[in-house]
Design an enzyme around this catalytic site. Sequence first.
Site: not given
Lengths: 493, 493
Positions: A260-261, A374, A398, A284, A378
């Site tokens: 991710g970011n 999700n 948010k 991974e 890992g």
Amino acid sequence: MFYRKITAEEAASLIKNDDVISLSGFTATGCPKAITRALAARAEVEHVRGNPLKVGLCTGASTGESVDGVLSRVNAIKFRTPYQSNVDSRKALNDHDIHYFDLHISELAQYLRYGFLPKPDYAILEVCDITESGKIVLTSAVGVAPTIAHLADKIIIEFNRYHPRELVGMHDIYEPIDPPYRKEIPIYSVSDRIGVPYVQIDPRKVMGIVETDLPNEICSFTPLDKLTEQIGKNTADFLHGEIKIGRIPLSFLPIQSGVGNVANAVLEAMALNKEIPAFEIYTEVIQDAVIGLMKKGRVKFASGCSLSLTTPVLNEVYAELSFFKQKFLLRPQEISNNPEIIRRLGLISINTALEADIFGNINSTHIAGTRMMNGIGGSGDFCRNAYLSIFTTPSTAKGGKISSIVPMVSHVDHSEHSVKVLITEHGVADLRGLSPIQRAETIISNCVDDQYKDVLWRYLKLGQRGHTPQNIDVALSFHDAFNKTGDMRNVQW
Amino acid sequence: MFYRKITAEEAASLIKNDDVISLSGFTATGCPKAITRALAARAEVEHVRGNPLKVGLCTGASTGESVDGVLSRVNAIKFRTPYQSNVDSRKALNDHDIHYFDLHISELAQYLRYGFLPKPDYAILEVCDITESGKIVLTSAVGVAPTIAHLADKIIIEFNRYHPRELVGMHDIYEPIDPPYRKEIPIYSVSDRIGVPYVQIDPRKVMGIVETDLPNEICSFTPLDKLTEQIGKNTADFLHGEIKIGRIPLSFLPIQSGVGNVANAVLEAMALNKEIPAFEIYTEVIQDAVIGLMKKGRVKFASGCSLSLTTPVLNEVYAELSFFKQKFLLRPQEISNNPEIIRRLGLISINTALEADIFGNINSTHIAGTRMMNGIGGSGDFCRNAYLSIFTTPSTAKGGKISSIVPMVSHVDHSEHSVKVLITEHGVADLRGLSPIQRAETIISNCVDDQYKDVLWRYLKLGQRGHTPQNIDVALSFHDAFNKTGDMRNVQW
């Protein structure tokens, strides 16, 4: 060709209700796509006719639109393991339309072999080459392919021309023997090659080959912003400090970085900090950021389970394949995420928390304690066995309605024992050697957003007697306030 | 003797306020006893005089009355790691008089070496022999002795004549090299010997030798009763079933067994079940039950970190030392609890839960979420890396006022991902491959006491939408009811 060529529809028609299908790939890369789309189309028709058609689905990790997306929208998945990240499958499993078994990524292959999970009826493998004797070359990921290839009695091949045959040599396929005969896994440095470049299958099990020419389905991340850049910088500065103090060797250690970011921002910041030497990655998922850093010479080598690259970046790699084949190894997830190797190599693991609490526990999976995002993936394999385990998170979400740091996480994936350092855009909490009350003081002081500092200090004063001064009455009140008003700032006691 | 003989009081007088002292031993066996008693006496005097005297205390695991007991009663412990089980130190850390850092047992040695924990000023080692060249033979435990012996600049020896010099050969001392140079740990079967029988120290660091003749301080467990016997029987029957199905090899696998009454009952029941072959043990703590089973030929070999035997049973072992030296190896805790070895050997791990929840999470440490009982110990090392991880617990405690199975555990030490099987006196919940809602149904049906079944079924109906249908509002209401009324049966929504 030695094997029977069939259409995706013919392949899909072989699969029966209640079958367990298992796929190559890891994230939306290296997965078959045509047969699962045909299966979804067939399930839709059968369901209209009133015939049941639902399968058990076992993959390396998440998949893309062509697997979890299409199959969950037509309600064709009964059982799912070990990970997913698709919006439609997420909805289905939160509605209990799919039974989802969330599992440490490293454990899947051996659990299948031990018989702890249903035996796959079909292995569907995406390949870029196959020989008459059954040597197959996988595409841009390995996942659990070596294991399902020998466990399943029936194999269907998706021969995807999108991936060049010249990929051969990028994979290092090795499957350990099971206890009581298991030996060491002989990896002593990130680039050690211990297996063969192909998966050996029994050619008699191949039901047919479906030819395709389909790109991977990896989505690009939103660009870095000031906040993620600051988290990255805080992490890089912290690591630099650890080298200076001598708690990390001068030669540095291999990096594992989550998806991710924020993970990308951390890698970019580490690459920018010239006090940190060029480094190796043992992880991974190899993401876009790694390719740029390799070209700049800041990443020396990357071992992973998948090239989870967006299509333009994957094309770049394929265009310079002879350069990149010296820089990558793709391993089965049982090896990329193996506790033995993680501990031996001494990885610095950097993963993103969905939610942390003031005592240092991490929630990686559940929104407000009930809704699966999700899966654990890992993160547990790495953080538990790392040399040094860091979790990062923006302090709020948010627009401030959610504090990522709460009195008690609503679901624990990584207990306080696995979390050594917590980093937000505000700063770093080094939790090593601290008792819970000391951890809470450090986290609130260094990591929490100003909007939530007072209320968390007040919470700490409400603590009931004990080593970990929670107040059981109101420990989950942040989540309760969010559930009822949509804003944790409305928490009241 | 080559070394200076000193009294315990002289030794204690060397230790300054704020020093970190580190001890050999593991549980109340193999620990020094005289110097810590003298230190406690000195601290009491100094405190009366208004002088501060508090130390950091680092041991292998728990200790006995002569360490944690006396030192915490006089408020002489500032910092404590990695484990304790003493009634007075428990009180002190729950009152925040001691800062307690609870840690996976396997991680202590490397965290000390990495500099993640304070460097010990003193290593105090109980030995049964020492040579001029600094080869020491430990007594009935190893713990973290090899690591503190080389990290500390100053060493004090307790030469305890209670333990025969002929113990030499029972220990297998091996310390891994740290990353980036670490190699495999070459244990491939329970009885593999990989090191040397002594700890090598630098003789110049020895400040003196205190001679003692003191027994260990291991308490005996309450005898088995019908309930613990039933838990044992359920576990043995389950394992027998797994062998029959072929999910455990016919040759069986090594057993790790936790500490206490239920653990003893499980071993006894396994030994009684003749469908289970004679087995090996790879664990941290070797308890009384093992000795009897060795004599009967049901336990073939035991590798552990300590002989945590009551005095009569230890005397029995010492009386037949040549027999038992072929049956035991005592290893450093970094090796007895090593993830690499646990996964390679394929241990069946059986640990006791303080509290479980209907979704399969385990609390091993905290009473009602705040009060520390002992610590996580080795349970996390073993359950996470085992071939098959089983947790046992009586279904209720305090005459039914506590249900050991609740909607949400008040503290998570082992997440759902590490818990494969839950066993109570009522039955077995096999959680492999199940989604949270399926796990809840199985646990309530098979494991929960009748007094709590209805309320837990009702709780499940209150579940908010999501993969894990908790109700955040009332998830901790069992604990709340217990805190307020002393009885979880009074829970109300």
